[in-house]
Design an enzyme around this catalytic site. Structure first.
Site, PDB file in Angstrom:
ATOM      1  N   ALA A  25      31.394  40.735  36.725  1.00 15.04           N
ATOM      2  CA  ALA A  25      30.327  39.793  37.050  1.00 15.04           C
ATOM      3  C   ALA A  25      29.265  39.929  35.961  1.00 15.04           C
ATOM      4  CB  ALA A  25      29.749  40.131  38.417  1.00 15.04           C
ATOM      5  N   GLU A  63      38.822  41.990  39.847  1.00 12.69           N
ATOM      6  CA  GLU A  63      38.896  41.326  41.157  1.00 12.69           C
ATOM      7  C   GLU A  63      39.444  39.900  41.018  1.00 12.69           C
ATOM      8  OE1 GLU A  63      34.784  42.458  41.836  1.00 12.69           O
ATOM      9  OE2 GLU A  63      35.383  43.477  43.659  1.00 12.69           O
ATOM     10  N   GLY A  76      34.317  42.469  38.546  1.00 10.99           N
ATOM     11  CA  GLY A  76      34.740  41.134  38.974  1.00 10.99           C
ATOM     12  C   GLY A  76      35.934  40.609  38.182  1.00 10.99           C
TER      13      GLY A  76
END
Ligand code: CAA
Length: 215
Positions: free
Chosen positions: A65, A111, A108
């Site tokens: 992220a 992910e 992220g």
């Protein structure tokens, strides 16, 4: 739609998306999320597309992220505003998605790769959930998905120490389906996607739908 953070192409029956924020190692900010979900949903509604490949650059699939975007957020606002909820739209895609991962897939990024249906890794790939080193925890499903894919011990090791796993360890652990030489990554992922796209689309979608609840 004009995309600024991703490159979107159609390769025969495959939708191809390349994350494209090279200066930020493809960090996942809100603008990229909007573009990615738009592109995925357009492929989803395009009857000619049978499978989707998501990839990054040689150096990074995605380094997580976007820390710079996150650092101004207050905990209460992030929580009540459900900051990462937009990523649910990626997991709602019913056509198969392959993550083709070279370089860093962190936080992220790891992910997002795990939201795809399977991961093909270049021998340069490095996976990790380093959130703990920033004083946060995996926020896009990593704690749950990583545990399901690699088991408790390795998931705890990764999430609590923040260490990275190389491509061979990721394959041994079941996180990735195969490891290929970096210069063949996109070609191999497209080949797998073309193969899937050559089959009956409803049966492919049903197959994905029936495997998912077992995860
Ligand atoms: N967000 C924003 N920018 C990032 C970024 C991120 N996650 N990762 C890298 N960048 C930026 C760097 O700030 C740098 O930009 P500037 O040149 O403007 O400073 C550029 O990308 C290149 O990065 P480095 O110079 O650090 O490159 P490196 O080769 O030395 O190191 C790296 C590579 C090990 C991946 C290192 O960049 C790094 O550790 N990145 C952060 C990884 C991380 O912590 N990810 C988790 C984010 S939190 C999260 O994802 C929460 C969640 O669960 C959803």
């Amino acid at each position: 739609m004009a995309y600024e953070n991703i490159i979107v192409e159609t390769r025969e029956k495959v939708g191809f998306i390349q994350l494209n924020r090279p200066k930020a190692l493809n960090a996942l900010n809100s603008a990229l999320l909007t573009e990615l979900t738009t592109a995925l949903e357009l492929f989803e509604s395009n009857a000619r597309i049978g499978a989707i490949v998501i990839t990054g650059s040689e150096k990074a699939f995605a380094a997580g992220a976007d820390i710079k975007e996150m650092q101004t957020l207050q905990f209460a606002d992030a929580y009540t505003g459900d900051y990462f909820s937009g990523w649910e739209r990626v997991t709602a895609i019913r056509k198969p998605m392959i993550a083709a991962v070279a370089g860093y897939a962190l936080g992220g990024g790891c992910e997002l790769a795990m939201m795809c249906d399977f991961i093909i890794a270049a021998d340069t790939a490095k996976f990790g959930q380093p959130e703990i080193t920033l004083g946060v925890m995996p926020g896009m499903g990593g704690s749950q998905r990583l545990t399901r894919f690699v088991g408790k011990s390795k998931a705890m090791d990764m999430c609590l120490t923040g260490r990275m796993m190389d491509a061979n360890e990721a394959e041994r652990s079941g996180l990735v389906s195969r490891v290929v030489p970096a210069n063949e990554l996109v070609e191999e992922a497209l080949k797998a996607a073309q193969k899937i796209a050559s089959f009956s689309l409803p049966v492919v979608m049903m197959t994905k739908e029936t495997v998912k609840p077992g995860l």
